[in-house]
Scaffold this motif. Structure first.
Motif: not given
Length: 528
Positions: A40-47
């Motif tokens: 989940l570190r590699m998935i932005k919260q609000t891209p």
């Protein structure tokens, strides 16, 4: 600093900009350190938001830690407040909120019997909060809209399946108990029951085992559905954290301000639900206002939505490309092997590799020159959107409209459900452009998100119904509008249906004129 001082520092504690120190147990640390959560570190919260508010670079990892923290305090407060006759209950809550690490909490648990009684439920909710976003794909909700929706799946479905695959990391925690909490959260067990069964079947589980799990969930629902409301409900831990966190990193804290601790401490377990006490009505008003401000100014900002739609287009075309369609597929029987590699970084790396391979140099003109060499038409279109994003050449609003909807209605306007609407706009646009061949980047997107200021979750076993209610000192439910007419009025006035037609800037005028003509004729058809 001496070695003795270092050894006395609390272990398993992280510093968080929203909640201060977040502490966790050694068992929780093993889950946090698992590849499922670290991904989940590699998935932005609000891209998409980061194209408008550059500070919004935070990940779903920090959000998940925040939800774990809030959910634990939420459960403690709600369950402890059942013991209001217990001497010193408020002192216990105060001391729990002040603990600096897990060992201090365990000491309190040994000291106060009431904490021992509720410990298991608090643990389940904390782990459920930590793992609630495991199923998000690249670019968060954009992957859900572009890829998962075609499979009739959601990120929540994949989350539940991934938790069942985490047995070696959960150790003392039952995957079944954690998934149960998530199944009881919004939109509720009854609505997702059949879908959940289908996920288990596709995941390769035996029919007898599926029946056993479903029967257990049915049996426990009346007693445990309140735990689900902590993770997904009108004022849940997920929303509390993402409103505060997204506002902080976007640089708009003033839009997202409300008293988090006051809101948490006001929660009460009422029969089979979680309901705030009437004393916190002004905090509830601030929470609702913060949610409204964040959706209107941040999440539904026209440029943020444009960037999100372009990210969705990249995923849509990659999924259909001959080059990468197999890479973006996943197998529900083994998501750890086939789904975990899919992250924002992974998609970026694929496209950067193609840019370098064809020596495109992030130029649309060079991309068009290389079109014959690329051969894969869907890959070409994915690169078209990728390069425009790299140059921040975003979709532009050609035609905006906002509908105000009555609070009891949650339907798109009739104009939006006419399937030929988009094609009509495209045909009229081509006539206005007077082109023999359609340009490869003529894109028309109709974006029509609804905004609901607060989720209403009428659980089967509650007296809540669709109306927002608070709990009085006498243990009775009272409508929010009686305690605070302003709050109810804010909710009623804030239901929105945004309708925006997007295209690239070179076609903006033609698309605007075409949309005006189509919408006028469509309204006449609907009125007839």
């Amino acid at each position: 600093m001496s070695l003795q001082m270092l050894s006395s520092l609390p272990r398993n504690v992280v510093r968080d900009p929203i909640h201060g120190y977040i502490w966790f147990s050694e068992e929780e640390r093993k889950i946090i350190d698992s590849p499922h959560v670290q991904r989940l570190r590699m998935i932005k919260q609000t891209p998409g938001v980061s194209f408008v508010y550059p500070g919004a670079q935070h990940s779903r990892f920090s959000h998940s830690l925040g939800v774990m923290h809030v959910a634990g305090l939420y459960a403690l407060s709600a369950l402890l407040n059942e013991y209001e006759s217990h001497n010193g209950v408020y002192e216990i809550v105060k001391r729990v909120l002040a603990v600096r690490n897990w060992d201090e909490f365990l000491d309190l648990r040994q000291k106060f019997e009431v904490l021992r009684d509720i410990f298991d439920d608090v643990q389940k909710v904390r782990i459920a909060g930590l793992l609630h976003d495991l199923g998000h794909g690249p670019f968060s909700h954009n992957y859900e809209m572009a890829v998962l929706s075609e499979e009739r799946l959601t990120h929540e479905d994949l989350t539940k399946k991934l938790i069942f695959e985490m047995k070696e990391y959960l150790e003392n925690f039952s995957p079944n108990e954690i998934v149960k909490v998530l199944c009881y959260s919004f939109p509720g067990w009854e609505r997702i029951r059949d879908v959940f069964m289908e996920i288990l079947r596709k995941g390769g589980l035996e029919e007898s085992k599926i029946t056993e799990i479903i029967n257990e969930y049915d049996r426990d629902f009346p007693r445990k559905c309140f735990l689900g409301a902590i993770i997904g409900g009108p004022w849940d831990a997920d929303t509390i954290d993402f409103i505060a966190r997204d506002g902080y990193f976007a640089g708009v804290k003033e839009y997202s301000m409300f008293d988090i601790k006051r809101l948490i401490l006001s929660m009460r377990k009422y029969r089979y639900d979680i309901i705030p006490h009437e004393r916190a009505c002004y905090t509830i008003v601030a929470f609702i206002e913060a949610r409204i401000h964040m959706f209107e100014a941040v999440y539904y900002h026209r440029t943020a939505r444009a960037a999100d739609r372009m990210l969705g287009c990249i995923l849509y075309y990659l999924k259909r490309s001959d080059t990468y369609k197999d890479i973006l597929n996943f197998d529900l029987r083994d998501l750890t092997a086939t789904y975990l590699p899919l992250t924002d970084h992974f998609i970026d790396a694929l496209l950067e590799q193609e840019v370098r391979r064809y020596n495109i140099k992030y130029s649309i003109e060079r991309l068009r020159e290389k079109r014959a060499k690329i051969r894969d038409e869907n890959l070409y279109k994915a690169l078209l959107f990728f390069i425009r994003l790299r140059n921040r050449d975003l979709l532009k609003v050609a035609w905006p409209l906002t509908y105000e909807l009555p609070a009891e209605i949650s339907l798109s306007p009739k104009e939006m459900v006419i399937p030929t609407l988009k094609e009509k706009i495209r045909q009229k646009t081509l006539k206005k452009l007077k082109l023999k061949h359609e340009p490869d980047d003529l894109l028309i997107i109709i974006d029509s998100p609804e905004f609901v200021p607060i989720k209403r979750v009428p659980y089967r076993y509650t007296e809540m119904g669709p109306e927002l209610k608070l709990l009085t000192n006498c243990g009775e439910l009272i409508p929010l509008k009686k305690v605070s007419p302003i709050a109810e009025r804010i909710v009623e006035m804030s239901y929105r249906q945004f309708v925006r037609v997007y295209t690239f800037k070179e076609y903006r005028k033609s698309v605007y004129e075409a949309t005006e003509e189509v919408f006028k004729s469509t309204r006449r058809e609907v009125s007839v």
